[in-house]
Design a protein around this motif. Structure first.
Motif, PDB file in Angstrom:
ATOM      1  N   ASN A   3      -2.289   3.619   4.915  1.00 61.51           N
ATOM      2  CA  ASN A   3      -2.811   3.657   3.544  1.00 61.51           C
ATOM      3  C   ASN A   3      -3.886   2.595   3.326  1.00 61.51           C
ATOM      4  OD1 ASN A   3      -1.033   5.743   3.051  1.00 61.51           O
ATOM      5  ND2 ASN A   3       0.338   4.548   1.756  1.00 61.51           N
ATOM      6  N   ALA A   4      -3.695   1.410   3.892  1.00 58.97           N
ATOM      7  CA  ALA A   4      -4.695   0.342   3.741  1.00 58.97           C
ATOM      8  C   ALA A   4      -6.010   0.727   4.402  1.00 58.97           C
ATOM      9  CB  ALA A   4      -4.168  -0.957   4.329  1.00 58.97           C
ATOM     10  N   GLU A  31       2.121   1.591   5.604  1.00 55.17           N
ATOM     11  CA  GLU A  31       1.336   0.565   4.912  1.00 55.17           C
ATOM     12  C   GLU A  31      -0.057   0.442   5.531  1.00 55.17           C
ATOM     13  OE1 GLU A  31       1.865  -1.805   2.383  1.00 55.17           O
ATOM     14  OE2 GLU A  31       3.817  -0.996   1.815  1.00 55.17           O
ATOM     15  N   LEU A  46      -7.822   3.047   2.166  1.00 55.55           N
ATOM     16  CA  LEU A  46      -8.462   2.316   1.059  1.00 55.55           C
ATOM     17  C   LEU A  46      -9.748   1.639   1.522  1.00 55.55           C
ATOM     18  CD1 LEU A  46      -5.311   0.763  -0.626  1.00 55.55           C
ATOM     19  CD2 LEU A  46      -6.853   2.471  -1.629  1.00 55.55           C
ATOM     20  N   GLU A  92      -0.820   1.813  -3.626  1.00 50.68           N
ATOM     21  CA  GLU A  92      -2.079   2.180  -2.992  1.00 50.68           C
ATOM     22  C   GLU A  92      -3.094   2.772  -3.982  1.00 50.68           C
ATOM     23  OE1 GLU A  92       0.645   5.782  -2.609  1.00 50.68           O
ATOM     24  OE2 GLU A  92       0.852   3.609  -2.646  1.00 50.68           O
ATOM     25  N   VAL A 127      -6.408  -6.402  -0.979  1.00 49.07           N
ATOM     26  CA  VAL A 127      -5.357  -5.420  -0.748  1.00 49.07           C
ATOM     27  C   VAL A 127      -4.345  -5.979   0.245  1.00 49.07           C
ATOM     28  CG1 VAL A 127      -4.855  -3.114   0.126  1.00 49.07           C
ATOM     29  CG2 VAL A 127      -6.891  -3.500  -1.287  1.00 49.07           C
ATOM     30  N   CYS A 144       0.828  -1.212   0.000  1.00 46.76           N
ATOM     31  CA  CYS A 144       0.000   0.000   0.000  1.00 46.76           C
ATOM     32  C   CYS A 144       0.859   1.258   0.000  1.00 46.76           C
ATOM     33  CB  CYS A 144      -0.926   0.005   1.220  1.00 46.76           C
ATOM     34  SG  CYS A 144      -2.235  -1.203   1.153  1.00 46.76           S
ATOM     35  N   THR A 145       2.075   1.151  -0.538  1.00 47.60           N
ATOM     36  CA  THR A 145       2.967   2.311  -0.649  1.00 47.60           C
ATOM     37  C   THR A 145       3.608   2.298  -2.032  1.00 47.60           C
ATOM     38  OG1 THR A 145       4.822   1.077   0.317  1.00 47.60           O
ATOM     39  CG2 THR A 145       3.486   2.401   1.840  1.00 47.60           C
TER      40      THR A 145
END
Length: 142
Positions: A53-54, A50, A57, A21, A36, A16-17
């Motif tokens: 960001n997850a 990480e 999402l 993402e 994801v 997620c980086t």
């Protein structure tokens, strides 16, 4: 995504980086669901990015499944307790999204606390035929 959209209904990301993402949002625009992945390792600062960001999402509705870590027990990057802490944080922060962990199938037997903490099990199997490795992922929803 437009090219693969007629042929797939799901994609998997591993991170997620570093631009990864962005993939689940683009997939959602094309009607493709996303498993994801949250890449975890021994860089605890990076792990925080990480997870952040997850969770974003998930809040945006772009994560249909969340995989917290990929073979961190197999590699020895994190302890079982560290991994459980991350799994539980993601479960709390992404209510309604099934959360699991990805590792070699035998790690789930060797770490029953991790297995119990997961909503979904992403078990990697590594069969070898005539020296040619093949990777097969098994998904088990509780």
């Amino acid at each position: 995504m437009a090219v693969i959209q007629p042929y797939v209904s799901w994609i998997r990301t591993f991170s997620c980086t570093e631009g990864h993402e962005l993939i689940p949002g683009v997939a959602a625009e094309h009607g493709i669901k996303a498993m994801v992945g949250i890449w975890l390792d021994d860089d605890l600062e990076h792990n925080e990015q990480e997870i952040s960001n997850a969770l974003q999402l998930a809040a945006q509705g772009h994560a249909n499944l969340l995989g917290v870590g990929n073979e961190v027990l197999l590699r020895g990057d994190l302890t079982e307790d560290q991994l459980l802490g991350y799994i539980n944080r993601v479960k709390e922060g992404a209510a309604g999204v099934p959360v699991g962990y990805v590792d070699a199938y035998f790690e789930f037997e060797e770490h029953p606390k991790v297995t119990a903490a997961c909503d979904v099990i992403f078990a990697n199997c590594y069969p070898f035929w005539e020296g040619c490795p093949a990777d097969l992922a098994l998904i088990y929803m509780k």
